[in-house]
Design a protein around this motif. Structure first.
Motif, PDB file in Angstrom:
ATOM      1  N   THR A 265      17.698   3.517  -1.800  1.00  0.00           N
ATOM      2  CA  THR A 265      17.396   3.797  -0.777  1.00  0.00           C
ATOM      3  C   THR A 265      15.791   4.822  -0.562  1.00  0.00           C
ATOM      4  N   HIS A 266      14.433   4.312  -0.498  1.00  0.00           N
ATOM      5  CA  HIS A 266      13.518   4.989  -1.088  1.00  0.00           C
ATOM      6  C   HIS A 266      12.928   5.577  -0.204  1.00  0.00           C
ATOM      7  N   PHE A 267      12.467   6.759   0.676  1.00  0.00           N
ATOM      8  CA  PHE A 267      11.564   7.242   1.121  1.00  0.00           C
ATOM      9  C   PHE A 267       9.639   6.480   0.958  1.00  0.00           C
ATOM     10  N   ALA A 268       8.788   5.644   2.462  1.00  0.00           N
ATOM     11  CA  ALA A 268       8.139   5.227   2.237  1.00  0.00           C
ATOM     12  C   ALA A 268       7.391   5.537   2.626  1.00  0.00           C
ATOM     13  N   ILE A 269       5.462   6.089   1.826  1.00  0.00           N
ATOM     14  CA  ILE A 269       4.313   6.561   3.174  1.00  0.00           C
ATOM     15  C   ILE A 269       3.196   5.343   2.788  1.00  0.00           C
ATOM     16  N   TYR A 270       3.160   4.689   3.716  1.00  0.00           N
ATOM     17  CA  TYR A 270       1.808   3.803   3.783  1.00  0.00           C
ATOM     18  C   TYR A 270       0.273   5.048   4.337  1.00  0.00           C
ATOM     19  N   PRO A 271      -0.305   5.518   3.412  1.00  0.00           N
ATOM     20  CA  PRO A 271      -1.063   6.052   4.093  1.00  0.00           C
ATOM     21  C   PRO A 271      -1.890   5.861   5.057  1.00  0.00           C
ATOM     22  N   ALA A 272      -2.986   6.446   5.813  1.00  0.00           N
ATOM     23  CA  ALA A 272      -3.353   6.106   7.125  1.00  0.00           C
ATOM     24  C   ALA A 272      -4.399   4.838   6.934  1.00  0.00           C
ATOM     25  N   GLY A 273      -4.623   4.094   7.371  1.00  0.00           N
ATOM     26  CA  GLY A 273      -5.847   2.638   6.667  1.00  0.00           C
ATOM     27  C   GLY A 273      -5.905   2.117   6.059  1.00  0.00           C
ATOM     28  N   SER A 274      -3.970   1.892   5.836  1.00  0.00           N
ATOM     29  CA  SER A 274      -3.716   1.143   4.886  1.00  0.00           C
ATOM     30  C   SER A 274      -3.865  -0.361   5.313  1.00  0.00           C
ATOM     31  N   SER A 275      -3.531  -0.983   4.203  1.00  0.00           N
ATOM     32  CA  SER A 275      -3.231  -3.079   4.214  1.00  0.00           C
ATOM     33  C   SER A 275      -2.051  -2.956   4.813  1.00  0.00           C
TER      34      SER A 275
ATOM     35  N   ALA B 177       0.713  -1.481  -0.230  1.00  0.00           N
ATOM     36  CA  ALA B 177      -0.037  -0.112   0.432  1.00  0.00           C
ATOM     37  C   ALA B 177       0.724   0.839   0.326  1.00  0.00           C
ATOM     38  N   ASP B 178       2.133   1.060   0.084  1.00  0.00           N
ATOM     39  CA  ASP B 178       2.989   2.335  -0.063  1.00  0.00           C
ATOM     40  C   ASP B 178       2.974   3.417  -1.162  1.00  0.00           C
ATOM     41  N   GLN B 179       3.300   4.475  -0.798  1.00  0.00           N
ATOM     42  CA  GLN B 179       4.289   5.449  -1.904  1.00  0.00           C
ATOM     43  C   GLN B 179       5.632   5.712  -1.390  1.00  0.00           C
ATOM     44  N   ILE B 180       6.079   5.514  -2.638  1.00  0.00           N
ATOM     45  CA  ILE B 180       7.791   5.981  -3.046  1.00  0.00           C
ATOM     46  C   ILE B 180       8.449   6.068  -3.228  1.00  0.00           C
ATOM     47  N   ALA B 181       9.047   7.375  -3.305  1.00  0.00           N
ATOM     48  CA  ALA B 181      10.316   8.147  -4.485  1.00  0.00           C
ATOM     49  C   ALA B 181      11.616   8.401  -3.672  1.00  0.00           C
ATOM     50  N   TRP B 182      12.329   7.458  -4.734  1.00  0.00           N
ATOM     51  CA  TRP B 182      13.692   7.170  -4.441  1.00  0.00           C
ATOM     52  C   TRP B 182      14.988   8.782  -3.944  1.00  0.00           C
ATOM     53  N   LEU B 183      15.609   8.480  -3.307  1.00  0.00           N
ATOM     54  CA  LEU B 183      16.449   9.148  -3.058  1.00  0.00           C
ATOM     55  C   LEU B 183      17.795   8.564  -3.719  1.00  0.00           C
ATOM     56  N   ASP B 184      18.780  10.406  -4.321  1.00  0.00           N
ATOM     57  CA  ASP B 184      20.073  10.791  -4.644  1.00  0.00           C
ATOM     58  C   ASP B 184      20.732  10.854  -3.741  1.00  0.00           C
TER      59      ASP B 184
ATOM     60  N   TRP C 230      11.692 -13.691   6.374  1.00  0.00           N
ATOM     61  CA  TRP C 230      10.268 -12.754   5.213  1.00  0.00           C
ATOM     62  C   TRP C 230       9.005 -12.296   6.625  1.00  0.00           C
ATOM     63  N   HIS C 231       8.876 -10.727   5.404  1.00  0.00           N
ATOM     64  CA  HIS C 231       8.277 -10.210   6.744  1.00  0.00           C
ATOM     65  C   HIS C 231       7.181  -9.905   5.907  1.00  0.00           C
ATOM     66  N   ALA C 232       6.539  -8.503   7.275  1.00  0.00           N
ATOM     67  CA  ALA C 232       5.198  -7.833   6.788  1.00  0.00           C
ATOM     68  C   ALA C 232       5.450  -6.883   7.009  1.00  0.00           C
ATOM     69  N   VAL C 233       4.260  -5.684   6.329  1.00  0.00           N
ATOM     70  CA  VAL C 233       4.045  -4.947   6.888  1.00  0.00           C
ATOM     71  C   VAL C 233       2.708  -4.633   7.562  1.00  0.00           C
ATOM     72  N   ARG C 234       2.378  -4.586   8.411  1.00  0.00           N
ATOM     73  CA  ARG C 234       0.746  -5.049   9.336  1.00  0.00           C
ATOM     74  C   ARG C 234       0.049  -3.769   8.846  1.00  0.00           C
ATOM     75  N   PRO C 235      -1.332  -3.654   9.046  1.00  0.00           N
ATOM     76  CA  PRO C 235      -2.570  -2.643   8.434  1.00  0.00           C
ATOM     77  C   PRO C 235      -2.041  -1.547   9.635  1.00  0.00           C
ATOM     78  N   ALA C 236      -2.289  -0.633   9.244  1.00  0.00           N
ATOM     79  CA  ALA C 236      -1.981   0.418  10.641  1.00  0.00           C
ATOM     80  C   ALA C 236      -3.179   1.631   9.906  1.00  0.00           C
ATOM     81  N   THR C 237      -3.870   2.325  11.066  1.00  0.00           N
ATOM     82  CA  THR C 237      -4.669   3.468  11.349  1.00  0.00           C
ATOM     83  C   THR C 237      -4.042   4.818  10.469  1.00  0.00           C
ATOM     84  N   GLN C 238      -2.581   4.843  11.012  1.00  0.00           N
ATOM     85  CA  GLN C 238      -2.356   6.359  11.291  1.00  0.00           C
ATOM     86  C   GLN C 238      -1.287   5.915   9.826  1.00  0.00           C
ATOM     87  N   ALA C 239      -1.178   7.747   9.118  1.00  0.00           N
ATOM     88  CA  ALA C 239       0.366   7.958   8.423  1.00  0.00           C
ATOM     89  C   ALA C 239       1.471   6.720   8.882  1.00  0.00           C
TER      90      ALA C 239
END
Ligand SMILES: O=C(O)CCC(=O)C(=O)O
Ligand SMILES: [Fe+2]
Length: 222
Positions: A115-125, A73-80, A202-211
């Motif tokens: 490397t990149h920034f990642a933002i999972y929006p509030a309420g993401s899976s 569910a994340d949005q990313i921006a690569w870093l230079d 193996w790993h996962a990111v759990r659902p989050a209620t906040q960004a």
């Protein structure tokens, strides 16, 4: 904007020792307060500003070959590495010290980092259970393999009920483990560093209620 004062050694010796011990024994480590609050705030501000500017895009997964928010569910921006922003320069300085330390002490043969920034929006899976090695690489990246995964969380306030833990499966599995297989859950607390061998966990990111904001990187061998 925050003022950042780089010191000759960005990585204090006791932190370096704890990191090396933990990586050697467990093949992963969790280090709190890895970056100072001002650096965290500055990187967070920058990630959010890039999102505001429309510079982030929905992340993809190689397995799905397309973007699928159910898997990731994340949005990313690569870093230079040439980015002149002081917090980004500080961050790359830290990565460089870390790389040198790991090569010197653990002979990891790390060559470069993506490397990149990642933002999972509030309420993401979150992000479904996966291994980092088989993932799509940044545009222009070489085919060399991801050796070590690095995540630094950039969340100022993160109550336990917000979820969003990184679930790290501690056993070795040929295929994705069941959700309740032996694991540790790591809350995405601001300033916290997580490192693990990319081909092992193996790993996962759990659902989050906040960004949920982070910067993620992969050290690669040549
Ligand atoms: O943000 C995290 O805790 C993990 C992210 C992740 O697994 C990835 O980007 O491959
Ligand atoms: Fe991952």
């Amino acid at each position: 904007m925050n003022h950042i004062h780089p010191t000759p050694a960005l990585l204090p010796e006791d932190m370096a020792d704890a990191l090396l011990d933990s990586l050697t024994q467990q093949h992963y480590c969790v280090i709190d307060h890895f970056i100072a609050d001002d650096v965290m705030a500055s990187l967070r501000e920058l990630a959010l500003a890039r999102q505001q500017a429309g510079a982030m895009r929905q992340a993809g997964t190689s397995r799905a070959a397309v973007t699928n928010p159910d898997l990731r569910a994340d949005q990313i921006a690569w870093l230079d590495e040439d980015d002149a922003h002081p917090a980004v320069r500080h961050y790359f300085g830290l990565l460089s010290e870390l790389q040198q330390l790991l090569n010197r002490q653990l002979m990891m043969g790390l060559d470069h980092v993506e490397t990149h920034f990642a933002i999972y929006p509030a309420g993401s899976s979150g992000y479904a259970t996966h291994i980092d090695q088989f993932h799509q690489h940044s545009p222009g990246a070489t085919a060399s393999s991801r050796a070590l995964t690095l995540i630094i969380y950039l969340n100022e306030h993160w109550p336990p009920e917000a979820g969003g833990e990184l679930r790290l499966y501690t056993g070795q599995h040929a295929a994705a483990p069941l959700p309740e297989a032996e694991h540790i859950d790591i809350a995405p607390l601001g300033g916290r560093l997580v490192l693990f061998l990319s081909d092992r966990f193996w790993h996962a990111v759990r659902p989050a209620t906040q960004a949920r904001v982070s910067v993620t990187g992969w050290f690669k061998t040549r």
